[in-house]
Design a protein around this motif. Sequence first.
Motif, mmCIF file in Angstrom:
data_model
loop_
_atom_site.group_PDB
_atom_site.id
_atom_site.type_symbol
_atom_site.label_atom_id
_atom_site.label_comp_id
_atom_site.label_asym_id
_atom_site.label_seq_id
_atom_site.Cartn_x
_atom_site.Cartn_y
_atom_site.Cartn_z
ATOM 1 N N THR A 67 0.741 -1.280 0.056
ATOM 2 C CA THR A 67 -0.062 0.004 0.008
ATOM 3 C C THR A 67 0.753 1.215 -0.030
ATOM 4 O OG1 THR A 67 -0.279 0.527 2.469
ATOM 5 C CG2 THR A 67 -1.627 -1.247 1.302
ATOM 6 N N GLY A 68 0.355 2.441 -0.310
ATOM 7 C CA GLY A 68 1.018 3.597 -0.385
ATOM 8 C C GLY A 68 1.512 4.216 1.150
ATOM 9 N N TYR A 69 0.877 3.402 2.188
ATOM 10 C CA TYR A 69 1.366 3.822 3.468
ATOM 11 C C TYR A 69 2.323 2.633 4.312
ATOM 12 C CZ TYR A 69 -1.545 7.837 3.249
ATOM 13 O OH TYR A 69 -1.996 9.052 3.138
ATOM 14 N N THR A 70 3.051 1.910 3.322
ATOM 15 C CA THR A 70 4.035 0.880 3.809
ATOM 16 C C THR A 70 5.251 1.657 3.652
ATOM 17 O OG1 THR A 70 2.741 -1.045 2.987
ATOM 18 C CG2 THR A 70 5.069 -1.404 3.512
ATOM 19 N N TYR A 71 5.869 1.888 4.797
ATOM 20 C CA TYR A 71 7.143 2.827 4.913
ATOM 21 C C TYR A 71 8.335 2.007 5.649
ATOM 22 C CZ TYR A 71 5.019 6.919 2.865
ATOM 23 O OH TYR A 71 4.380 7.825 2.192
ATOM 24 N N GLY A 72 8.027 1.373 6.488
ATOM 25 C CA GLY A 72 9.016 0.868 7.448
ATOM 26 C C GLY A 72 10.116 -0.164 6.507
ATOM 27 N N GLY A 81 9.717 9.654 5.989
ATOM 28 C CA GLY A 81 8.907 9.737 5.123
ATOM 29 C C GLY A 81 7.563 9.392 5.508
ATOM 30 N N TYR A 82 7.380 8.499 6.474
ATOM 31 C CA TYR A 82 6.001 7.926 6.893
ATOM 32 C C TYR A 82 5.495 9.574 7.664
ATOM 33 C CZ TYR A 82 2.062 5.981 8.939
ATOM 34 O OH TYR A 82 0.870 5.553 9.219
ATOM 35 N N MET A 83 6.355 9.948 8.494
ATOM 36 C CA MET A 83 5.777 11.217 9.144
ATOM 37 C C MET A 83 5.487 12.290 8.153
ATOM 38 S SD MET A 83 5.536 10.315 12.232
ATOM 39 C CE MET A 83 4.811 12.116 12.889
ATOM 40 N N ARG A 84 6.028 12.466 7.113
ATOM 41 C CA ARG A 84 5.983 13.547 6.071
ATOM 42 C C ARG A 84 4.606 13.198 5.341
ATOM 43 N NH1 ARG A 84 11.322 13.152 5.259
ATOM 44 N NH2 ARG A 84 11.056 11.786 3.569
ATOM 45 N N ALA A 85 4.354 11.829 5.095
ATOM 46 C CA ALA A 85 3.041 11.545 4.545
ATOM 47 C C ALA A 85 1.791 11.881 5.486
ATOM 48 C CB ALA A 85 3.224 10.085 4.037
ATOM 49 N N ILE A 86 2.129 11.631 6.845
ATOM 50 C CA ILE A 86 0.979 11.828 7.520
ATOM 51 C C ILE A 86 0.646 13.204 7.799
ATOM 52 C CG2 ILE A 86 0.083 11.735 9.933
ATOM 53 C CD1 ILE A 86 -0.038 9.134 8.300
ATOM 54 N N LYS A 87 1.733 14.123 7.890
ATOM 55 C CA LYS A 87 1.593 15.526 8.011
ATOM 56 C C LYS A 87 0.838 16.061 6.807
ATOM 57 C CE LYS A 87 5.240 16.610 11.178
ATOM 58 N NZ LYS A 87 6.767 17.005 11.188
ATOM 59 N N ASN A 88 1.358 15.679 5.574
ATOM 60 C CA ASN A 88 0.558 16.239 4.252
ATOM 61 C C ASN A 88 -0.886 15.652 4.167
ATOM 62 O OD1 ASN A 88 3.042 17.440 3.557
ATOM 63 N ND2 ASN A 88 3.503 15.402 2.144
ATOM 64 N N ALA A 89 -1.115 14.510 4.793
ATOM 65 C CA ALA A 89 -2.518 13.996 4.682
ATOM 66 C C ALA A 89 -3.311 14.946 5.610
ATOM 67 C CB ALA A 89 -2.721 12.550 5.009
#
Length: 173
Positions: A67-72, A81-89
Motif C-alpha cells: 500500500t502507499g502507506y507501507t514505509y518501514g 517519510g511516513y511522518m511527512r506523509a501523515i503531516k501532508n494528509a
Amino acid sequence: KFNFSLEENLNFLLKSYQEGTFKTSEYHYFIIHEPKERVISRLPYQDHVFHWAILNVIEDYFTRSFTGYTYGGIKEKGPHGYMRAIKNALHKHPGETCYFLKMDVTKFYPSVSHESVESCLARKIKDKHLLHVLKGIIESVNGNIGLPIGTKLSQFLACAVLAFFDHDLKRCF
C-alpha cells in the motif's frame, strides 16, 4: 576484510548461490533496551552482502504491491517519510481527519511463522532456486517461528507478510 578481497568474496557468494550451497552463518545475539527491550541478531558482513544481493533483485517487484502507506524498511521511505506523509494528509484535509490509528504488532518478528513468510514469497516468486535459498535463510533461525531483528532482509520480509493485512485494512476503512 570483506572489501579487501572484494571480487573474490563476491564470486564466492555468487557461486554459493548458483550451487545452492550458501548457508547462513550462526547468529550472535545481544539485547537492546531502547525504546523497548529487543533481542538483536547479528550476522557476519558476508551474510548481509548476500541478503542485500537478493533484495536488489526482489525488492522493487514486491514493493509495487505494498500500500502507499507501507514505509518501514522500504527504500527511500522509512519513518521520516511516513511522518511527512501523515503531516501532508492532515494538512490536505483540515478538519476532516478525526482519528489517527497508530499500531504496533507486539513481538511480530519473533512470532511470525516461517510457513507464512514462505507462503507469501511463493505467491510472488516463481523461481524455485531463489525460493529454496530464501527458505534456507528464513529457517536459519531456530525453530519454525521468528524472523531475526537486525537484518534488512527480515525487515523486508515482515513488510511483505504484513502487506496482505495492510490491504485488508485499507479495504475496510
